[in-house]
Design a protein around this motif. Sequence first.
Motif, short mmCIF file in Angstrom:
data_model
loop_
_atom_site.label_atom_id
_atom_site.label_comp_id
_atom_site.label_asym_id
_atom_site.label_seq_id
_atom_site.Cartn_x
_atom_site.Cartn_y
_atom_site.Cartn_z
N GLY A 100 -12.29 2.58 -6.15
CA GLY A 100 -13.44 1.78 -5.74
C GLY A 100 -13.29 1.08 -4.42
N ALA A 101 -12.30 1.43 -3.64
CA ALA A 101 -12.09 0.81 -2.33
C ALA A 101 -12.46 1.80 -1.23
CB ALA A 101 -10.64 0.36 -2.17
N ARG A 102 -12.78 1.26 -0.05
CA ARG A 102 -13.01 2.11 1.12
C ARG A 102 -11.83 1.94 2.07
NH1 ARG A 102 -18.84 1.94 3.58
NH2 ARG A 102 -18.36 4.14 3.96
N MET A 152 2.55 1.66 0.23
CA MET A 152 1.22 1.21 -0.20
C MET A 152 1.04 1.44 -1.69
SD MET A 152 -2.59 2.61 0.83
CE MET A 152 -2.37 4.17 -0.07
N TYR A 153 1.38 2.64 -2.16
CA TYR A 153 1.24 2.93 -3.59
C TYR A 153 2.12 1.99 -4.42
CZ TYR A 153 -0.93 7.26 -1.92
OH TYR A 153 -1.73 8.18 -1.28
N ALA A 154 3.35 1.79 -3.95
CA ALA A 154 4.27 0.94 -4.70
C ALA A 154 3.73 -0.48 -4.83
CB ALA A 154 5.65 0.93 -4.03
N VAL A 155 3.08 -0.97 -3.77
CA VAL A 155 2.58 -2.34 -3.77
C VAL A 155 1.24 -2.45 -4.51
CG1 VAL A 155 1.63 -4.16 -2.28
CG2 VAL A 155 3.80 -3.05 -1.69
N LEU A 156 0.34 -1.50 -4.29
CA LEU A 156 -1.03 -1.65 -4.77
C LEU A 156 -1.30 -1.03 -6.14
CD1 LEU A 156 -3.20 -1.14 -1.56
CD2 LEU A 156 -2.20 -3.23 -2.48
N GLU A 157 -0.59 0.01 -6.50
CA GLU A 157 -0.90 0.65 -7.78
C GLU A 157 -0.82 -0.30 -8.97
OE1 GLU A 157 1.43 4.28 -7.98
OE2 GLU A 157 -0.41 5.44 -7.65
N PRO A 158 0.17 -1.19 -9.03
CA PRO A 158 0.18 -2.12 -10.16
C PRO A 158 -1.02 -3.07 -10.19
CG PRO A 158 2.36 -2.01 -9.14
CD PRO A 158 1.40 -1.33 -8.22
N ALA A 159 -1.68 -3.20 -9.05
CA ALA A 159 -2.85 -4.08 -8.96
C ALA A 159 -4.12 -3.29 -8.69
CB ALA A 159 -2.62 -5.11 -7.84
N ALA A 160 -4.15 -2.03 -9.08
CA ALA A 160 -5.26 -1.14 -8.74
C ALA A 160 -6.60 -1.65 -9.24
CB ALA A 160 -4.99 0.27 -9.28
N ALA A 161 -6.61 -2.38 -10.34
CA ALA A 161 -7.87 -2.89 -10.88
C ALA A 161 -8.55 -3.87 -9.94
CB ALA A 161 -7.62 -3.55 -12.23
N ALA A 162 -7.78 -4.46 -9.02
CA ALA A 162 -8.34 -5.43 -8.08
C ALA A 162 -8.83 -4.79 -6.78
CB ALA A 162 -7.29 -6.50 -7.76
N LEU A 163 -8.76 -3.46 -6.68
CA LEU A 163 -9.17 -2.78 -5.45
C LEU A 163 -10.67 -2.57 -5.34
CD1 LEU A 163 -6.36 -0.06 -5.22
CD2 LEU A 163 -6.75 -1.93 -3.61
N GLY A 169 -4.29 9.09 0.90
CA GLY A 169 -4.42 7.65 0.67
C GLY A 169 -5.86 7.21 0.63
N ALA A 170 -6.71 7.78 1.50
CA ALA A 170 -8.12 7.44 1.50
C ALA A 170 -8.78 7.88 0.20
CB ALA A 170 -8.81 8.08 2.70
N ALA A 171 -8.41 9.08 -0.28
CA ALA A 171 -8.96 9.57 -1.54
C ALA A 171 -8.49 8.70 -2.71
CB ALA A 171 -8.54 11.03 -1.76
N TRP A 172 -7.24 8.28 -2.67
CA TRP A 172 -6.71 7.40 -3.73
C TRP A 172 -7.45 6.07 -3.75
CZ3 TRP A 172 -4.32 2.60 -3.34
CH2 TRP A 172 -3.68 2.13 -4.49
N ALA A 173 -7.71 5.51 -2.57
CA ALA A 173 -8.44 4.25 -2.50
C ALA A 173 -9.84 4.40 -3.06
CB ALA A 173 -8.50 3.76 -1.05
N ALA A 174 -10.51 5.50 -2.70
CA ALA A 174 -11.87 5.74 -3.19
C ALA A 174 -11.89 5.85 -4.71
CB ALA A 174 -12.43 6.99 -2.55
N LYS A 175 -10.88 6.47 -5.27
CA LYS A 175 -10.81 6.62 -6.73
C LYS A 175 -10.77 5.27 -7.43
CE LYS A 175 -6.91 7.84 -8.64
NZ LYS A 175 -5.72 8.63 -9.06
N ARG A 199 -12.91 -3.49 -2.19
CA ARG A 199 -12.10 -3.88 -1.03
C ARG A 199 -12.27 -2.86 0.11
NH1 ARG A 199 -12.36 -8.58 -2.31
NH2 ARG A 199 -13.61 -7.71 -3.99
N VAL A 200 -12.05 -3.33 1.31
CA VAL A 200 -11.96 -2.48 2.50
C VAL A 200 -10.50 -2.50 2.94
CG1 VAL A 200 -12.65 -2.17 4.90
CG2 VAL A 200 -14.33 -2.93 3.19
N LEU A 201 -9.82 -1.37 2.79
CA LEU A 201 -8.41 -1.29 3.16
C LEU A 201 -8.30 -0.77 4.59
CD1 LEU A 201 -6.83 0.31 -0.07
CD2 LEU A 201 -7.18 -2.12 0.49
N VAL A 202 -7.79 -1.62 5.46
CA VAL A 202 -7.50 -1.21 6.83
C VAL A 202 -6.01 -0.91 6.86
CG1 VAL A 202 -7.55 -1.88 9.26
CG2 VAL A 202 -9.33 -2.71 7.69
#
Length: 290
Positions: free
Chosen positions: A110-112, A72-83, A102-108, A86-89
């Motif tokens: 702006g995603a839930r 998840m980090y490998a895929v999403l971190e380069p695109a973190a500005a687009a999070l 991972g939940a804390a990282w998403a919240a940082k 978003r609601v990540l399931v």
Amino acid sequence: MSTSVTVIGLGPMGRAMAGAYLDAGYRVTVWNRTASRADELVANGAVRAATVEEALVANEVVVLSLTDYAAMYAVLEPAAAALEGRVLVNLSSDTPERAREGAAWAAKHGARHLTGGVQTPPSGIGSPEFDTFYSGPRDLFERYEDVLKVITGTDYRGADPGLAALYYQLQMDLFWTTLTAWLHMLALADANGIGASEITPYAAGTLGGMSQFLDFYTPRIEAGQHSGDVERISMAVASLDHVVRTTRDSGVDPALPDAVLETFRRGAAEGYEEDSLTRLFEVFGRGAAA
């Protein structure tokens, strides 16, 4: 209710999920590192995102079906500005602690985040007969439960993001141990000229009866009652010794039953030889043997 969704990760499980959403009439955007995995879904109406950013901004709900949280980090971190928003399931398998991280990282960003643990192989996706464990904010789960039910039935376990991962790993503990024992049994049968199709009905019967043992032992375990009035650890040691000897005599690797035997011997060595096998619940809970 949302009628559109993004699915990121198109292994067998992710493809099945995206297909279930298409079948349910959703607008589905998909992304995978190997773009060709989306070909059949695109032919059936899905939109192939060219980038992860494009996949994220396409929909509010983003279903992740990845190997683990590192992926998840490998895929999403380069695109973190687009999070943002978003609601990540997150239906990727990993440990409870990594789910919390991972939940804390998403919240940082702006995603839930909802953690999920799917209790079916790809063939069961889209069927309400199977469930997926979920944990995370209750309001988030309730808001999107109809979206989640497209995949499977839902089983909400609580606000702690790690709970769904924990419940899932508990099931995997039992699943892999049981399935491995069956494979060992098949190897032992085969070494003695008995085919898999001949012995497996007997195995199925044994497994089918296990629920009776679970129902019998569970209240005893919760009550701390481990008396050896039904069976004893000393009996199990003798029985497992016979299994190990039969395995060795058959030229089959005895490592699996031998490990189980050593566990019962540990219980006996701690003074529980006349107690029920359920005493191992406490022995396991004390951690690995020194």
